[in-house]
Design a protein around this motif. Sequence first.
Motif, short mmCIF file in Angstrom:
data_model
loop_
_atom_site.label_atom_id
_atom_site.label_comp_id
_atom_site.label_asym_id
_atom_site.label_seq_id
_atom_site.Cartn_x
_atom_site.Cartn_y
_atom_site.Cartn_z
N SER A 1 5.34 17.51 4.84
CA SER A 1 5.15 16.32 5.61
C SER A 1 3.86 16.20 6.47
CB SER A 1 6.32 16.29 6.58
OG SER A 1 6.07 17.47 7.50
N VAL A 2 3.05 17.03 6.50
CA VAL A 2 1.63 17.01 7.10
C VAL A 2 0.88 15.97 6.42
CG1 VAL A 2 0.43 18.73 5.92
CG2 VAL A 2 -0.21 18.21 8.22
N VAL B 1 9.57 7.37 7.83
CA VAL B 1 10.15 7.66 6.58
C VAL B 1 10.21 9.12 6.12
CG1 VAL B 1 9.33 7.42 4.06
CG2 VAL B 1 9.61 5.55 5.44
N ILE B 2 9.36 10.02 6.96
CA ILE B 2 9.31 11.61 6.78
C ILE B 2 10.74 11.98 6.73
CG2 ILE B 2 8.81 13.54 7.87
CD1 ILE B 2 6.19 12.19 8.60
N LEU C 1 14.04 3.22 -0.29
CA LEU C 1 14.41 3.73 1.07
C LEU C 1 15.86 3.48 1.33
CD1 LEU C 1 11.50 2.33 3.63
CD2 LEU C 1 12.12 4.63 2.93
N GLY C 2 16.43 2.72 1.07
CA GLY C 2 17.95 2.07 1.30
C GLY C 2 18.84 3.08 0.49
N ILE D 1 0.95 -1.21 -0.03
CA ILE D 1 -0.13 -0.10 -0.10
C ILE D 1 0.68 1.42 0.06
CG2 ILE D 1 -1.62 1.37 1.35
CD1 ILE D 1 -2.67 -1.36 2.50
N TYR D 2 1.72 1.30 0.88
CA TYR D 2 2.75 2.50 0.94
C TYR D 2 3.62 2.52 -0.57
CZ TYR D 2 6.60 5.35 2.23
OH TYR D 2 7.59 6.47 2.44
N GLY D 3 4.00 1.39 -1.27
CA GLY D 3 4.97 1.17 -2.47
C GLY D 3 3.92 1.94 -3.45
#
Length: 721
Positions: free
Chosen positions: A307-308, A511-512, A418-419, A282-284
């Motif tokens: 970021s909010v 992740v922010i 992310l990496g 879902i995030y991806g």
Amino acid sequence: EENVVIDQSLPDLPIPLANTTGALIDGVVYVAGGTSSASGLSLKRMFQLDLNVAGPDRQWVEGPAWPGPPRMQAVSAGLKGHFYLFSGFQLKKKEDADGGIERILLHDSYRYIPNEGDPTTGTWELLPDAPRGIAAAPVPALTLGQSHILIAGGLDAQTLRHTDMATHPGFVEDLIAFHVERNEWVDMGRMPSGSARVTAPTVQWNDLHLIINGESGPGVRSPEVYAVDTGLDFGVVNWIVLLLYLIVMVVMGIYFSKRERSTANYFLAGGRIPWWAAGISIYGTQLSAITFMAIPAVVYVSDWRLSVGSVMILLIVPIIIKYYLPFFRRLNITTAYEYLEQRFDLNVRILGSLTFILLQLGRMGVVLYLPAIAIASVTGIDVYLCILIMGTISTAYTVLGGIEAVVWTDVIQVFVLLGGAITAIIIAIDGIDGGVEMVWEVGMQREKFRFAELSWDPTRLVLWVGIVGFFFLNLISYTSDQVVIQRYLTVKSEKEAARSLWTNGLITIPVIPVFFGLGTVIYIYYLLNPTEITSTNIDEILPFYIVTKMPIGVAGLVIAGIFAASMSSLDSSMNSISTAYITDFHKRIRPGREDQSYLRIAKYVTVLMGFVGTFTAMWIAASDVRIIFDFFQELLGMIGGSLAGVFVLAVFTRSANAPGAIIGTFAGAAITLMVKYFTPINGYLYGAIGVISCVLVGLVASRFFTSEKKQIDGVYRAEAK
């Protein structure tokens, strides 16, 4: 070959001008200084021609002059919407008896900031003097990246004194640049011996900045053309890593193809997806390649106010789990729009599903095109080849492996991106003297860590606009978008679906600082390393940094991750469109067929959608249709926003019925469209306006239709009569 067309509609200058300088900025031509006659003195006048105005209405307007002395053969440039004016000569009458004219070399520098909406008015700022005279240097000056105005040569005080061609030492060969972020001059090395020119024009052609002809000595014209090349070399190792990554994607499709023997497996993976993988997926699927590149780019030029949006996902998750998830899971549905039929009627279901399909069709080309442009610019891959690779491979593994391949490739993509982002941050900090402490100090000084702006202004991204806007934008995605909803239907139980949603929500918080911090750290890296040149296009700032600064191989892997992110957006659209078409349309058109027949058609539709997405991206790249295509997306987006309002009516109200829901859908879209074009309200509020207006109009409209109220499988239903 293209024919040269001379535009006869451009008006004449108000006065004759020679030895002037100028630049084109956001469609406005700026011309400053010069002389108006062979024996005249230098001028202190600036003229502007707005090419954005229709032909007959175009006219030269005299703007405010800079505060310094008059000048000719000055150097100018345009960068970030501002007009820059450097150096030049002042022609001044001598005070001695012969009354001749002396030529005074100037070092002063200025920046003109046009007023928003009226470039003919604005203010001038005094900048630091140039370290040497740069009069008559090639113009417009070369603008490199986001911060550098490069001066290639020019006349300084020493070369100005040499008028004898036989003994002339040649013009200045050292390169200097004005760094607009640091507001200072930077030494950028030297030009090749004998390449310095004056009174030469410049032009940008692809990645090359050309300096054409000019004078190589006093009165000596040169036929040579020099180029500053800003192109990049992707490298063999990076290519190998990229190709291996793409091969892995196809292998995954082949592996999962062994399980895709039914539509239940092809669309919902037979409930085999672990909750944590569904949550990451879902995030991806929300983290498209556009988002991955856009967040650091936005932060590079602004701060952390966006970021909010990530924080608001945590407020949405409990609402989805408590109110929406029970309907989606307990009714044993495949698409979210099946619920709309059970709650309202078939017409509402068809409207919802058709809207979703049209939205995805409009989205697929863009999610391929925009990343392809950025990747092509930093790797040297042809943009059409880039689109073809992403479109073909994503189609291959999606048609083979169905939703299961889509989910697991999403998981890999998230970890790679992310990496890569964390690695990029570490490398950038390592290149900053003072490390993390310096990042924090400079970031605070420049307000790069600002989370919110406190104001009630609805036209800007202030705190309340961010909270309200992102709450509803997330509500739209998580309640009416089949791409997202299908993910939490792939797990085996409602409890695991809830876990997947919490997994997605909780990932967004840590992740922010990764993605937003990446934009900040890259900005500070380039700021504190002033000789480093960034990408010219802000949208390409991240891939440019990756290719130029990250280790060979790692750069290839992260670029491959951007490929995968783009393919992930496409594969999600393909599979979800296939799911919606078979479930909401084809089974009604051709009822009672064997499941294998539906599965075969689903794969045909997937292939067709892959072709449509790839062809659309190529079409956008080949033709000037962005404006039309953007409007098409905006129009569908308005309907998509109000579609979430229909789900609100379905879940939270009892009085709403099918006619009211349909009227509310179109009314919400129309109201949002009017707000967009007739008010200055910030675009992040459009989702809220669409949802709220759909709900309010839908409730009012429903009162004009009588309803038969009953319960079906635990779902309240109001049927209009």
